[in-house]
Design a protein around this motif. Sequence first.
Motif, PDB file in Angstrom:
ATOM      1  N   LEU A  20       0.840  -1.193   0.000  1.00  0.00           N
ATOM      2  CA  LEU A  20       0.000   0.000   0.000  1.00  0.00           C
ATOM      3  C   LEU A  20       0.874   1.242   0.000  1.00  0.00           C
ATOM      4  CD1 LEU A  20      -2.696  -0.853   2.714  1.00  0.00           C
ATOM      5  CD2 LEU A  20      -2.975  -0.893   0.220  1.00  0.00           C
ATOM      6  N   TYR A  23      -0.631   7.989   1.887  1.00  0.00           N
ATOM      7  CA  TYR A  23      -0.820   9.399   1.535  1.00  0.00           C
ATOM      8  C   TYR A  23      -1.392  10.133   2.738  1.00  0.00           C
ATOM      9  CZ  TYR A  23      -0.329   8.264  -3.450  1.00  0.00           C
ATOM     10  OH  TYR A  23       0.143   7.855  -4.675  1.00  0.00           O
ATOM     11  N   ASP A  28     -11.987  12.092   2.121  1.00  0.00           N
ATOM     12  CA  ASP A  28     -12.950  11.167   2.715  1.00  0.00           C
ATOM     13  C   ASP A  28     -13.438  11.688   4.072  1.00  0.00           C
ATOM     14  OD1 ASP A  28     -10.611  10.781   4.138  1.00  0.00           O
ATOM     15  OD2 ASP A  28     -10.382   8.687   3.603  1.00  0.00           O
ATOM     16  N   ASP A  34      -4.529   8.145   4.090  1.00  0.00           N
ATOM     17  CA  ASP A  34      -5.148   7.225   3.139  1.00  0.00           C
ATOM     18  C   ASP A  34      -4.117   6.224   2.620  1.00  0.00           C
ATOM     19  OD1 ASP A  34      -7.526   8.609   3.399  1.00  0.00           O
ATOM     20  OD2 ASP A  34      -7.152   9.884   1.659  1.00  0.00           O
ATOM     21  N   GLY A  35      -4.581   5.002   2.402  1.00  0.00           N
ATOM     22  CA  GLY A  35      -3.758   3.970   1.787  1.00  0.00           C
ATOM     23  C   GLY A  35      -4.325   3.631   0.428  1.00  0.00           C
ATOM     24  N   VAL A  36      -3.452   3.594  -0.571  1.00  0.00           N
ATOM     25  CA  VAL A  36      -3.855   3.258  -1.939  1.00  0.00           C
ATOM     26  C   VAL A  36      -3.005   2.071  -2.377  1.00  0.00           C
ATOM     27  CG1 VAL A  36      -3.913   4.087  -4.321  1.00  0.00           C
ATOM     28  CG2 VAL A  36      -4.481   5.648  -2.449  1.00  0.00           C
ATOM     29  N   PRO A  37      -3.608   1.047  -2.977  1.00  0.00           N
ATOM     30  CA  PRO A  37      -2.825  -0.104  -3.417  1.00  0.00           C
ATOM     31  C   PRO A  37      -1.734   0.299  -4.418  1.00  0.00           C
ATOM     32  CG  PRO A  37      -5.164  -0.613  -3.490  1.00  0.00           C
ATOM     33  CD  PRO A  37      -5.042   0.866  -3.239  1.00  0.00           C
ATOM     34  N   SER A  74      -5.301  -5.339  -8.163  1.00  0.00           N
ATOM     35  CA  SER A  74      -5.905  -4.027  -7.921  1.00  0.00           C
ATOM     36  C   SER A  74      -5.989  -3.672  -6.436  1.00  0.00           C
ATOM     37  CB  SER A  74      -7.297  -3.964  -8.546  1.00  0.00           C
ATOM     38  OG  SER A  74      -8.140  -4.947  -7.952  1.00  0.00           O
ATOM     39  N   ASN A  75      -5.740  -4.638  -5.554  1.00  0.00           N
ATOM     40  CA  ASN A  75      -5.707  -4.370  -4.115  1.00  0.00           C
ATOM     41  C   ASN A  75      -4.294  -4.368  -3.552  1.00  0.00           C
ATOM     42  OD1 ASN A  75      -8.564  -4.110  -3.600  1.00  0.00           O
ATOM     43  ND2 ASN A  75      -8.694  -6.284  -4.088  1.00  0.00           N
ATOM     44  N   ASN A 112       2.740   4.073  -8.542  1.00  0.00           N
ATOM     45  CA  ASN A 112       1.498   4.565  -7.939  1.00  0.00           C
ATOM     46  C   ASN A 112       0.367   4.416  -8.947  1.00  0.00           C
ATOM     47  OD1 ASN A 112       1.649   6.749  -9.749  1.00  0.00           O
ATOM     48  ND2 ASN A 112       2.420   8.168  -8.205  1.00  0.00           N
ATOM     49  N   GLU A 113      -0.809   4.918  -8.597  1.00  0.00           N
ATOM     50  CA  GLU A 113      -1.976   4.750  -9.460  1.00  0.00           C
ATOM     51  C   GLU A 113      -1.849   5.494 -10.780  1.00  0.00           C
ATOM     52  OE1 GLU A 113      -2.791   8.106  -6.564  1.00  0.00           O
ATOM     53  OE2 GLU A 113      -1.816   6.164  -6.510  1.00  0.00           O
ATOM     54  N   SER A 114      -0.905   6.446 -10.875  1.00  0.00           N
ATOM     55  CA  SER A 114      -0.657   7.162 -12.133  1.00  0.00           C
ATOM     56  C   SER A 114       0.455   6.538 -12.958  1.00  0.00           C
ATOM     57  CB  SER A 114      -0.303   8.629 -11.847  1.00  0.00           C
ATOM     58  OG  SER A 114      -1.353   9.257 -11.152  1.00  0.00           O
TER      59      SER A 114
END
Length: 144
Positions: A20, A23, A28, A34-37, A74-75, A112-114
Amino acid sequence: MAVNDIPSNIGYGTITGRFLIAYADGADADLYPDGVPAAGNIYFTPLVEALRDATSTPSPVTIVPQVITCALDSNGYLTSPSGGAGVRLVATDNATDGVEDWYWKVEYRLTNESGQPLRGIPSHTMSLPSESSIDLTNVIPIAG
């Protein structure tokens, strides 16, 4: 045993892990970070050129382990090349393979997600005993 299977006297171990990205708190409802996979790949490179199974039947066999590329789902969980949870690899302590106590090198290329590369987790080596289950979280070297 099918003709193309690794002989049954060669052991395996299972490797798992979840990654993870931390951030600061976002938009929220709570005030917690926040944690993002994470995304990307983890590479397992055998630090042995070949293994010899002289006791295999119907005949002896030379096993040439290869680099194994595993993606994160995705997780953020490690998945095998076939997409299953975790990955099973040849154990590093097989008494019949002609090499004693070799290692796997583990390299992390996470994004990261980008799609931007993450600040690195250092590559490292690890043993994988037969019938073991190892979570990468427990073997990654963490700098103080």
